[in-house]
Design an enzyme around this catalytic site. Sequence first.
Site, PDB file in Angstrom:
ATOM      1  N   GLY A  10      38.337  36.732 -38.622  1.00  0.00           N
ATOM      2  CA  GLY A  10      37.703  37.882 -39.299  1.00  0.00           C
ATOM      3  C   GLY A  10      37.719  39.116 -38.417  1.00  0.00           C
ATOM      4  CB  ILE A  12      33.106  41.128 -35.523  1.00  0.00           C
ATOM      5  CG1 ILE A  12      32.684  42.323 -36.374  1.00  0.00           C
ATOM      6  CG2 ILE A  12      32.442  41.178 -34.153  1.00  0.00           C
ATOM      7  CD1 ILE A  12      31.231  42.321 -36.807  1.00  0.00           C
ATOM      8  CG  ASP A  31      37.962  32.252 -40.624  1.00  0.00           C
ATOM      9  OD1 ASP A  31      37.558  33.201 -39.924  1.00  0.00           O
ATOM     10  OD2 ASP A  31      37.944  32.272 -41.874  1.00  0.00           O
ATOM     11  CG  ASN A  35      36.240  38.989 -46.018  1.00  0.00           C
ATOM     12  OD1 ASN A  35      37.046  39.574 -46.740  1.00  0.00           O
ATOM     13  ND2 ASN A  35      35.286  39.635 -45.373  1.00  0.00           N
ATOM     14  CB  SER A 124      22.729  41.761 -39.200  1.00  0.00           C
ATOM     15  OG  SER A 124      22.587  43.000 -39.854  1.00  0.00           O
ATOM     16  CB  ALA A 125      20.181  46.137 -37.130  1.00  0.00           C
ATOM     17  CB  THR A 126      20.024  43.638 -42.179  1.00  0.00           C
ATOM     18  OG1 THR A 126      19.464  43.924 -43.456  1.00  0.00           O
ATOM     19  CG2 THR A 126      20.413  42.185 -42.090  1.00  0.00           C
ATOM     20  CE1 TYR A 150      24.073  41.156 -43.715  1.00  0.00           C
ATOM     21  CE2 TYR A 150      25.421  39.172 -43.709  1.00  0.00           C
ATOM     22  CZ  TYR A 150      24.958  40.318 -43.078  1.00  0.00           C
ATOM     23  OH  TYR A 150      25.372  40.607 -41.800  1.00  0.00           O
ATOM     24  CE  LYS A 154      24.888  37.526 -40.485  1.00  0.00           C
ATOM     25  NZ  LYS A 154      25.891  36.774 -39.703  1.00  0.00           N
ATOM     26  CE1 TYR A 178      28.255  40.863 -35.301  1.00  0.00           C
ATOM     27  CE2 TYR A 178      27.115  40.891 -33.206  1.00  0.00           C
ATOM     28  CZ  TYR A 178      28.031  40.315 -34.063  1.00  0.00           C
ATOM     29  OH  TYR A 178      28.727  39.204 -33.693  1.00  0.00           O
ATOM     30  CG  ASN A 180      25.821  50.348 -39.359  1.00  0.00           C
ATOM     31  OD1 ASN A 180      24.684  50.150 -38.914  1.00  0.00           O
ATOM     32  ND2 ASN A 180      26.053  50.441 -40.655  1.00  0.00           N
TER      33      ASN A 180
HETATM   34  C1  WQD Z   1      26.389  52.872 -43.963  1.00  0.00           C
HETATM   35  C2  WQD Z   1      25.962  54.178 -44.577  1.00  0.00           C
HETATM   36  C3  WQD Z   1      25.423  54.043 -46.912  1.00  0.00           C
HETATM   37  C4  WQD Z   1      29.419  53.202 -48.438  1.00  0.00           C
HETATM   38  C5  WQD Z   1      25.327  47.061 -43.672  1.00  0.00           C
HETATM   39  C6  WQD Z   1      24.562  45.766 -43.657  1.00  0.00           C
HETATM   40  C7  WQD Z   1      24.355  45.319 -42.240  1.00  0.00           C
HETATM   41  C8  WQD Z   1      25.657  45.274 -41.500  1.00  0.00           C
HETATM   42  C9  WQD Z   1      26.324  46.630 -41.537  1.00  0.00           C
HETATM   43  C10 WQD Z   1      26.677  43.115 -41.499  1.00  0.00           C
HETATM   44  C11 WQD Z   1      24.786  54.003 -45.540  1.00  0.00           C
HETATM   45  C12 WQD Z   1      26.619  54.948 -46.679  1.00  0.00           C
HETATM   46  C13 WQD Z   1      28.352  53.450 -47.576  1.00  0.00           C
HETATM   47  C14 WQD Z   1      29.820  54.208 -49.349  1.00  0.00           C
HETATM   48  C15 WQD Z   1      28.125  55.661 -48.466  1.00  0.00           C
HETATM   49  N1  WQD Z   1      26.521  44.322 -42.062  1.00  0.00           N
HETATM   50  N2  WQD Z   1      27.736  54.657 -47.594  1.00  0.00           N
HETATM   51  N3  WQD Z   1      29.160  55.410 -49.313  1.00  0.00           N
HETATM   52  O1  WQD Z   1      24.194  49.566 -45.138  1.00  0.00           O
HETATM   53  O2  WQD Z   1      23.981  50.507 -42.763  1.00  0.00           O
HETATM   54  O3  WQD Z   1      24.561  48.090 -43.108  1.00  0.00           O
HETATM   55  O4  WQD Z   1      26.530  46.937 -42.944  1.00  0.00           O
HETATM   56  O5  WQD Z   1      26.106  42.677 -40.541  1.00  0.00           O
HETATM   57  O6  WQD Z   1      23.779  44.030 -42.243  1.00  0.00           O
HETATM   58  O7  WQD Z   1      23.296  45.979 -44.242  1.00  0.00           O
HETATM   59  O8  WQD Z   1      26.233  49.845 -43.653  1.00  0.00           O
HETATM   60  O9  WQD Z   1      28.495  50.690 -44.058  1.00  0.00           O
HETATM   61  O10 WQD Z   1      27.182  49.742 -46.021  1.00  0.00           O
HETATM   62  O11 WQD Z   1      26.536  51.941 -45.037  1.00  0.00           O
HETATM   63  O12 WQD Z   1      27.537  56.753 -48.462  1.00  0.00           O
HETATM   64  O13 WQD Z   1      30.782  54.045 -50.167  1.00  0.00           O
HETATM   65  O14 WQD Z   1      27.046  54.687 -45.372  1.00  0.00           O
HETATM   66  O15 WQD Z   1      24.557  54.610 -47.892  1.00  0.00           O
HETATM   67  O16 WQD Z   1      23.942  55.124 -45.403  1.00  0.00           O
HETATM   68  P1  WQD Z   1      24.653  49.584 -43.730  1.00  0.00           P
HETATM   69  P2  WQD Z   1      27.196  50.511 -44.744  1.00  0.00           P
END
Ligand code: WQD
Length: 336
Positions: A10, A12, A31, A35, A124-126, A150, A154, A178, A180
Amino acid sequence: MRILVTGGTGYIGSHTVVELINAGYEVEILDNLFNSKMEVLDVIKELTDTKPVFHQVDLLDADKMNEVFAAGNFDAVVHFAGLKAVGESVEQPLRYYENNVVGTVNLLKAMRAHGVSKIVFSSSATVYGDPGVVSYTEDLPTGQNIPSPYGKTKYMIEEILKDICAADAEFSAVLLRYFNPVGAHASGLLGENPNGRPNNLMPIVMKVATGEIAELSVYGNDYDTPDGTCIRDYIHVVDLARGHLLALSHIQPGIAIYNLGSGKGTSVLEMVAAFEKARGQKLPFKFAPRRAGDLAEFYANPTKAEAELGFKTELTIDDAMKDTLRYLENHPRSAE
Ligand code: WQD
């Protein structure tokens, strides 16, 4: 050290496999290719002069997983494998809990059955949900208001690892949260190439750049941020990969938790501008309604990772954009 990397073909995972092999680790990959693509193995060979042993095995296939461990003689596992589409997880929670949580339980049982007691987990920071601050330290509470199944998987896996460490003094787990991940390997040979429609900003920007998607929808420009768009901590995937090597080299019994980010926030519009600067061409976008679950702003406080692991990001947003474009040039795609 012999390392099994789950999810190692994948985005990362493959960048981490390259750094591991080039640092002298012996690496095998497990794997299911849901994806990712088998061709990544040839790229890893080109970048490291070594083609890792590859096991096309699903985390839910406990028997096959046991066979891999029986033959592997692994010292540690770096665990990336899992479903990670936030929106999809809201529609298909059971699939995400089964694949990510049950799959990880299978992995941990196979590790125990074969005496493997070290794991670095791709978290993830989520897991912080909505902590009410913008600069995230590792001591913030987790598990509250996580906006997606999701993210909850985590969190649950983190809790499973904490409980295993509490029950088994010999077990070692490092949770890497992580922010982003963005960018691609400087060679242009390795990058983010998800199957199907991506959810994250940068793979969508890439599809807009190639014309596969007509224009970028910026989800909301009425947030309480300088330019009204959301702010995130975008970390170059090669910096992130190197963080895994540092985690492995410092691994010890018990649980260790680190935020891996740059410590700097960048807005969506700033990301668009950086991509346009690297490309020398405008990127078509429009403002669209906010996306449910999005927070206005958050980024890592990287103090602990720097103090304890010596981790500090070296690559910039501009590096990430240049590397992403180089990858795109090597992997031409166009609208069907
Ligand atoms: C980033 C910013 C969107 C798409 C997610 C997961 C997190 C981790 C990272 C796995 C946001 C904006 C996005 C688009 C946009 N994943 N955006 N138009 O939501 O911070 O984090 O990915 O570990 O767990 O939650 O990342 O890249 O989806 O969005 O404006 O078509 O870009 O609103 O502000 P996010 P993202």
